[in-house]
Motif scaffolding. Sequence first.
Motif, mmCIF file in Angstrom:
data_model
loop_
_atom_site.group_PDB
_atom_site.id
_atom_site.type_symbol
_atom_site.label_atom_id
_atom_site.label_comp_id
_atom_site.label_asym_id
_atom_site.label_seq_id
_atom_site.Cartn_x
_atom_site.Cartn_y
_atom_site.Cartn_z
ATOM 1 N N LYS A 136 0.837 -1.209 0.000
ATOM 2 C CA LYS A 136 0.000 0.000 0.000
ATOM 3 C C LYS A 136 0.877 1.266 0.000
ATOM 4 O O LYS A 136 0.577 2.239 -0.700
ATOM 5 N N ALA A 137 1.957 1.230 0.766
ATOM 6 C CA ALA A 137 2.858 2.380 0.812
ATOM 7 C C ALA A 137 3.562 2.574 -0.528
ATOM 8 O O ALA A 137 3.760 3.709 -0.983
ATOM 9 N N GLY A 138 3.914 1.466 -1.176
ATOM 10 C CA GLY A 138 4.557 1.558 -2.483
ATOM 11 C C GLY A 138 3.626 2.135 -3.535
ATOM 12 O O GLY A 138 4.050 2.928 -4.393
ATOM 13 N N ILE A 139 2.365 1.731 -3.487
ATOM 14 C CA ILE A 139 1.376 2.282 -4.424
ATOM 15 C C ILE A 139 1.254 3.791 -4.226
ATOM 16 O O ILE A 139 1.175 4.555 -5.194
ATOM 17 N N ALA A 140 1.265 4.225 -2.978
ATOM 18 C CA ALA A 140 1.172 5.660 -2.687
ATOM 19 C C ALA A 140 2.359 6.412 -3.286
ATOM 20 O O ALA A 140 2.196 7.522 -3.813
ATOM 21 N N GLN A 141 3.549 5.808 -3.239
ATOM 22 C CA GLN A 141 4.721 6.430 -3.853
ATOM 23 C C GLN A 141 4.552 6.561 -5.364
ATOM 24 O O GLN A 141 4.837 7.606 -5.951
ATOM 25 N N LEU A 142 4.101 5.497 -5.994
ATOM 26 C CA LEU A 142 3.935 5.521 -7.449
ATOM 27 C C LEU A 142 2.854 6.513 -7.868
ATOM 28 O O LEU A 142 2.959 7.142 -8.929
ATOM 29 N N ARG A 143 1.831 6.652 -7.054
ATOM 30 C CA ARG A 143 0.723 7.550 -7.403
ATOM 31 C C ARG A 143 1.154 9.021 -7.437
ATOM 32 O O ARG A 143 0.443 9.862 -7.985
ATOM 33 N N GLU A 144 2.302 9.305 -6.876
ATOM 34 C CA GLU A 144 2.798 10.687 -6.946
ATOM 35 C C GLU A 144 3.213 11.042 -8.370
ATOM 36 O O GLU A 144 3.250 12.222 -8.728
ATOM 37 N N GLN A 145 3.512 10.022 -9.192
ATOM 38 C CA GLN A 145 3.966 10.268 -10.558
ATOM 39 C C GLN A 145 3.171 9.468 -11.595
ATOM 40 O O GLN A 145 3.534 9.453 -12.768
ATOM 41 N N LEU B 7 -1.310 1.153 -12.704
ATOM 42 C CA LEU B 7 -1.108 2.588 -12.801
ATOM 43 C C LEU B 7 -0.618 2.936 -14.199
ATOM 44 O O LEU B 7 -0.237 2.051 -14.970
ATOM 45 N N GLY B 8 -0.600 4.220 -14.532
ATOM 46 C CA GLY B 8 -0.150 4.638 -15.851
ATOM 47 C C GLY B 8 0.401 6.047 -15.841
ATOM 48 O O GLY B 8 -0.011 6.889 -15.025
ATOM 49 N N THR B 9 1.304 6.342 -16.770
ATOM 50 C CA THR B 9 1.930 7.664 -16.847
ATOM 51 C C THR B 9 1.504 8.403 -18.104
ATOM 52 O O THR B 9 2.160 9.375 -18.503
ATOM 53 N N GLY B 10 0.403 7.973 -18.731
ATOM 54 C CA GLY B 10 -0.017 8.557 -19.996
ATOM 55 C C GLY B 10 -0.296 10.041 -19.941
ATOM 56 O O GLY B 10 -0.103 10.757 -20.926
ATOM 57 N N ARG B 11 -0.741 10.534 -18.796
ATOM 58 C CA ARG B 11 -1.055 11.963 -18.659
ATOM 59 C C ARG B 11 0.021 12.689 -17.852
ATOM 60 O O ARG B 11 -0.179 13.819 -17.419
ATOM 61 N N ARG B 12 1.148 12.039 -17.658
ATOM 62 C CA ARG B 12 2.227 12.610 -16.862
ATOM 63 C C ARG B 12 3.475 12.806 -17.716
ATOM 64 O O ARG B 12 3.497 12.501 -18.915
ATOM 65 N N ASP B 13 4.524 13.306 -17.068
ATOM 66 C CA ASP B 13 5.823 13.467 -17.716
ATOM 67 C C ASP B 13 6.514 12.105 -17.724
ATOM 68 O O ASP B 13 7.088 11.694 -16.714
ATOM 69 N N VAL B 14 6.428 11.411 -18.850
ATOM 70 C CA VAL B 14 6.965 10.054 -18.930
ATOM 71 C C VAL B 14 8.459 10.041 -18.609
ATOM 72 O O VAL B 14 8.940 9.190 -17.850
ATOM 73 N N ASP B 15 9.211 10.952 -19.179
ATOM 74 C CA ASP B 15 10.655 10.966 -18.976
ATOM 75 C C ASP B 15 11.029 11.333 -17.544
ATOM 76 O O ASP B 15 12.097 10.966 -17.059
#
Length: 516
Positions: A348-357, A385-393
Amino acid sequence: MTELLSNHLAGRWQAGRGHGSPLFDPVLGHELVRVDAEGLDLAEGFAFARDTGGAALRAMRYGERAAMLSAALKVMQGRRAHYEEIAIANSGTVKNDTAVDVDGGLFTLGQYAKWGAALGDARFLRDGDAVRLGKEPLFQSQHLQVPTRGVALFINAFNFPSWGLWEKAAPALLSGVPVIVKPATATAWLTQQMVKDVIDAGVLPPGALSIVCGSAKGLLDQLRPFDVLSFTGSAATAAVIRSHPAVAERSVRVNIEADSLNSALLLPDAEPGSPAFDLLVREVVREMTVKSGQKCTAIRRIFVPEALYGAAAEALGARLAKTTVGNPRNETVRMGALVNREQFDNVKAGIAQLREQADVLHDGSAAPLVDADPAVAACLGPVLLGTGRRDVDGAAAVHDVEVFGPVATLVPYRSLAQAHALVQRGQGSLVSSLYGDDAQALAATAVELAACNGRVHVVTPDVAQAHTGHGNVMPHSLHGGPGRAGGGEELGGLRALNFYHRRAAVQASEAVLAKI
């Protein structure tokens, strides 16, 4: 009080002197058994393994040791149903996932028994042909591989209590090197039961196989220059091991398998609904859900062409939504539990980290559980999760944070060159899988990514039914990876024996070399 599992050291079963650490059912929350190693005479145990177990194993030829492995396999095949019961209770795995561990371990043991039988009456391995050391062939150099005169200490991870033991122990014992295994405490029951069954059957010489359940305290202090150490676990613990005097000062040979952000890459020639596209979707979902994503080889990052990002997100989400999660004893359940509530909190903590980006594309964590209390069970549905609407690089966390559970991130790429660069940002992985139908492009990409992976698994429509799976570690192929993955190597057929042998050059006349 629940049963306290015994340790086997110095040729006898011994109980620890403490109260022990409890092992739990991760779904029901019940205490199952306890393990404890307090008060064990480790020095005596290591000396007995080296002197008694090692001498007995080295007195045997490879073919004889292979027969010994076959005998151990037969013992455990007769106990498989009991192992399944333990795995379901202690690891919270459904039957298919239990088979990956239990049957995978037994298959690997059997494979090394077959390979060892082919080595026959040999007592050592020749490494290449003899070469001249001068103009005349009178004086030559012959390289040999001989079994190391020490013990093999295994410090194993919680996710594969069967396979994690036998994929290491099979080549070690075949090589003539005694084994001391320290299984992860959380799931030590299955490892202990398998070791007990084999030892009690008398198919191994005394001292050939030992087990310490509970704390690893003091184990590394016992290692000597000719011993070898194999560790599977976190990069943080691996760093401690590398700095220990046994490794840093006594030059104990060490093999490490650590963190790995493995990848799946769909090549640009694929289209939504094409065979290659569907194969990627199927394999990603399987890797996210088998053993609740608690596999060192599981897919953590999914790279698809930018134009296919939406279609991939929809297809993956639809398939993940069909995953039923809960009590593995219920036949409708397809995914069981994480190993315990501590791991549940870590995920759960790891998911929270990924959700920041990254954004959540599918959230199975909110789905109802089957026959399980969400306040007790360590069950968590798959999260994409996905980075399609984020800064991929700029989404560094996607390439730096490994969430050891049913979690993966979908990442779009603009060009194949960018995709290669993104895969390599994992800093070294155990495996990447490629999906497409262009043989030339797949071959070129496989070679390009080989330097940052221990294994590149290429899936094309023609091998849809034949390929062995992104995350399945076959004994025939190398298991390990560079960089972050630990820099170690295991399996790879008889290559695995190299770790347990010492290479030496014998320089002598033709007459002497002919007698070796």
